[in-house]
Write an enzyme that holds these catalytic residues in place. Structure first.
Site, short mmCIF file in Angstrom:
data_model
loop_
_atom_site.label_atom_id
_atom_site.label_comp_id
_atom_site.label_asym_id
_atom_site.label_seq_id
_atom_site.Cartn_x
_atom_site.Cartn_y
_atom_site.Cartn_z
N HIS A 12 -2.88 10.89 0.99
CA HIS A 12 -2.32 10.63 2.33
C HIS A 12 -1.66 11.93 2.79
O HIS A 12 -0.45 12.00 3.00
CB HIS A 12 -1.34 9.45 2.28
CG HIS A 12 -1.07 8.81 3.61
ND1 HIS A 12 -1.23 7.47 3.85
CD2 HIS A 12 -0.64 9.34 4.79
CE1 HIS A 12 -0.90 7.19 5.11
NE2 HIS A 12 -0.54 8.31 5.71
N GLU B 88 -3.68 -0.37 8.09
CA GLU B 88 -2.49 0.00 8.86
C GLU B 88 -2.58 -0.59 10.26
O GLU B 88 -3.66 -0.63 10.86
CB GLU B 88 -2.37 1.52 9.04
CG GLU B 88 -1.77 2.26 7.88
CD GLU B 88 -1.68 3.76 8.11
OE1 GLU B 88 -1.51 4.20 9.27
OE2 GLU B 88 -1.80 4.51 7.13
N GLU C 282 -7.31 8.30 6.58
CA GLU C 282 -7.67 8.90 7.87
C GLU C 282 -8.25 10.31 7.75
O GLU C 282 -7.62 11.29 8.13
CB GLU C 282 -6.45 8.92 8.80
CG GLU C 282 -5.93 7.54 9.11
CD GLU C 282 -4.85 7.54 10.19
OE1 GLU C 282 -4.42 8.62 10.60
OE2 GLU C 282 -4.47 6.43 10.61
N ASN D 296 -7.55 1.56 9.80
CA ASN D 296 -6.24 1.79 10.42
C ASN D 296 -6.44 1.66 11.92
O ASN D 296 -7.31 2.32 12.49
CB ASN D 296 -5.72 3.20 10.13
CG ASN D 296 -5.30 3.40 8.68
OD1 ASN D 296 -5.43 2.51 7.86
ND2 ASN D 296 -4.77 4.58 8.39
N ARG E 25 0.85 -1.19 0.00
CA ARG E 25 0.00 0.00 0.00
C ARG E 25 0.89 1.24 0.00
O ARG E 25 1.71 1.41 0.90
CB ARG E 25 -0.91 -0.01 1.24
CG ARG E 25 -1.76 1.23 1.35
CD ARG E 25 -2.69 1.26 2.57
NE ARG E 25 -3.29 2.59 2.60
CZ ARG E 25 -3.40 3.36 3.67
NH1 ARG E 25 -3.01 2.93 4.86
NH2 ARG E 25 -3.91 4.56 3.57
N TYR F 66 -4.25 1.26 15.79
CA TYR F 66 -2.99 1.20 16.53
C TYR F 66 -3.17 1.01 18.03
O TYR F 66 -2.32 0.41 18.69
CB TYR F 66 -2.18 2.50 16.35
CG TYR F 66 -1.62 2.70 14.97
CD1 TYR F 66 -2.39 3.28 13.96
CD2 TYR F 66 -0.33 2.31 14.68
CE1 TYR F 66 -1.87 3.46 12.69
CE2 TYR F 66 0.20 2.50 13.41
CZ TYR F 66 -0.57 3.08 12.42
OH TYR F 66 -0.05 3.25 11.17
#
Ligand code: PNW
Length: 492
Positions: free
Chosen positions: A128, A392, A173, A312, A83, A314
């Site tokens: 991005h 992600e 995002e 995404n 990606r 985290y």
């Protein structure tokens, strides 16, 4: 490990393993040829003090010149997909689609063709975060006309590359673009959380939908590609039973804003949040809601504008309801907390992380692997049995180690939760994308936080890449399609 040989630990056939990067973070070549200036070029050059180590992405990993080395390491790990993102001002130096850079076109063609030649599927992100500065000067994401500008840019990209690219991410995002872009944390570094961020929210979503519809009308029947948006979502858990409602409003505020209009069966803004914001704006004396409503047509345009769910992820947080004192006394310790604490002011939620959760080099990155499984389950509950691509997931350290046991464990433990959610919760996760393929320019942290499976020596002119233990571990997972049966230890 238990049940080493049982099928339980195997990822389903066809599951995609990949890694991600983004244009500004790796390319460098910021002013080569006819490339236009982006809002990140402008920010790092005009306000170097905003970046922790005063660095820039002027050269970064020099992937503009060293893309073949990137392809080489993708090949070494035998990834299924890579990606990466296209720099809007590199492809369209003027921001508008009247002029296409032949150099930009050649660059992205080389990467796409190089990936395909090595049997790797390109997953291409259109945006991005590196907006052409010229469009920022015209209001950027707060100007409703950007919906057309983005659709034009998307059409250009599709007409150049859609014959070879089957998987697309429109916007990376949107929450970071708007909420961090308009709290002054990320570029364009404008502080207008009350109004600017919410205008941006509406337009960034409509821009996504416009690009989706362009593809659907003009390209889909020819190429059968799939598009989505990549939302950043934390898992949020109520601290006590009293905090359930606040937690649900916090979810709607932090990311439901970016998912409900697209994935829900009703469409439009999350209803509780829309009501809350309308009433709050009224109390504040605004003649209309700061959270701009959608028209019926806009709701329809957005609803269902996806072919898979891009996620995404985290980190996680525990949510409690803010009291007047906590709101006033809360001193944010890092950029993300600064944003979420403003969010807290907006909706009255406090986000915390238990002290025993491990922390990455990025202070916001608190490790709680189970959070990913909870989140995946919740997405299924809310939006139905949608195919989810994890676009992600990754861990930062200071980058000094090639034996990066912490990163290795992060990927192992999060992947284990992915596997559980597939096998035990029947969530349709179709792939996993590690952030990041290689160390790169980590926005406000400059080069002080490293996410790479491969390290990059930013002090060497060659930007030498070297495999970390986590890269070897990940390559082993990709090869075996399972988490068991190969080394889980960085010392080898
Ligand atoms: C992502 N959070 O941003 C971005 O897509 C990448 O460009 C970036 O390098 C990577 O994560 C690591 O930071 C994030 O609020 C934005 O927790 C916000 C959060 C996490 C990641």
């Amino acid at each position: 490990m238990t049940s080493k040989c049982s099928g339980i630990h195997r990822f389903p056939p066809g599951f995609w393993f990949g890694a991600a990067t983004s244009s500004y973070q790796i390319e460098g070549g910021w002013n080569v040829s006819d490339k236009g200036e982006s809002i990140w070029d402008r920010l790092v050059h005009s306000r170097p003090e905003a970046i922790l180590d005063g660095s820039t992405g002027d050269v970064a990993c020099d992937s503009y010149h060293r893309w073949q080395e990137d392809l080489q390491i993708i090949k070494e790990m035998e990834l299924d997909h890579y990606r990466f993102s296209i720099s809007w001002p590199r492809l369209l130096p003027l921001g508008f689609s009247n002029k296409i850079s032949q150099d930009g076109r050649r660059y992205y063609n080389s990467i796409i063709d190089g990936l395909l030649a090595r049997g790797v599927a390109p997953v291409v992100t259109l945006y991005h975060w590196d907006l052409p500065q010229r469009l920022q000067d015209l209001g950027g994401w707060t100007n409703p006309l950007i919906v057309d500008w983005f659709a034009d840019y998307a059409r250009t990209v599709f007409s150049l590359f859609a014959d070879r690219v089957r998987t697309w991410v429109t916007i990376n995002e949107p929450g970071s673009v708007c909420d961090m872009g308009y709290t002054g944390v990320l570029a364009p570094g404008i502080r207008d959380m009350d109004v600017g961020a919410l205008l941006c929210t509406k337009h960034v979503l409509l821009a996504h939908a416009a690009a989706y519809r362009v593809y659907q009308k003009e390209f889909k029947t020819k190429y059968y590609g799939e598009l989505s948006i990549a939302n950043h979502e934390m898992w949020l858990e109520p601290k006590t039973d009293q905090d359930v409602e606040t937690t649900s409003l916090a979810r709607e505020y932090l990311y439901g804003r970016y998912s409900h209009p697209i994935y829900s069966s009703t469409g439009g803004w999350p209803p509780a949040l829309e009501k809350y914001m309308a009433e709050k704006s009224k109390r504040e004396g605004y003649p209309r809601s700061r959270f701009p409503p959608f028209t019926q047509d806009e709701i329809q345009l957005l609803k269902g504008s996806f072919d898979y769910y891009g996620l995404n992820h985290y980190t996680s947080r525990i949510v409690r309801t803010a009291t007047t004192e906590t709101r006033l006394s809360h001193k944010p310790r890092d950029k993300l907390l600064e944003f979420t604490s403003r969010g807290a002011k907006e909706i009255g939620a406090m986000l915390e992380a238990p002290a025993h959760w491990k922390i990455g080099q990025s202070p916001w990155l608190k490790v709680y692997p189970e959070g990913l499984r909870h989140l995946l389950k919740q997405i299924k509950q809310e939006y139905g049995d949608v195919r989810i691509l994890i676009t992600e997931n990754g861990y930062s350290d200071d980058g000094h180690q090639l034996l990066d046991q912490d990163r290795l464990e992060y990927h192992r433990d999060y992947l284990e939760q992915v596997l559980k959610s597939i096998t035990e919760d029947s969530v349709r996760v179709i792939g996993y994308t590690a952030w990041s393929l290689l160390d790169n320019f980590e926005w406000m942290d400059g080069y002080t936080s490293r996410f790479g499976l491969y390290s990059v020596d930013f002090a060497s002119a060659h930007r030498r890449r070297a495999a970390r233990a986590s890269a070897r571990f990940y390559a082993g997972v990709v090869r075996a399609r399972t988490l068991s049966g190969h080394t889980h230890n960085a010392t080898r």
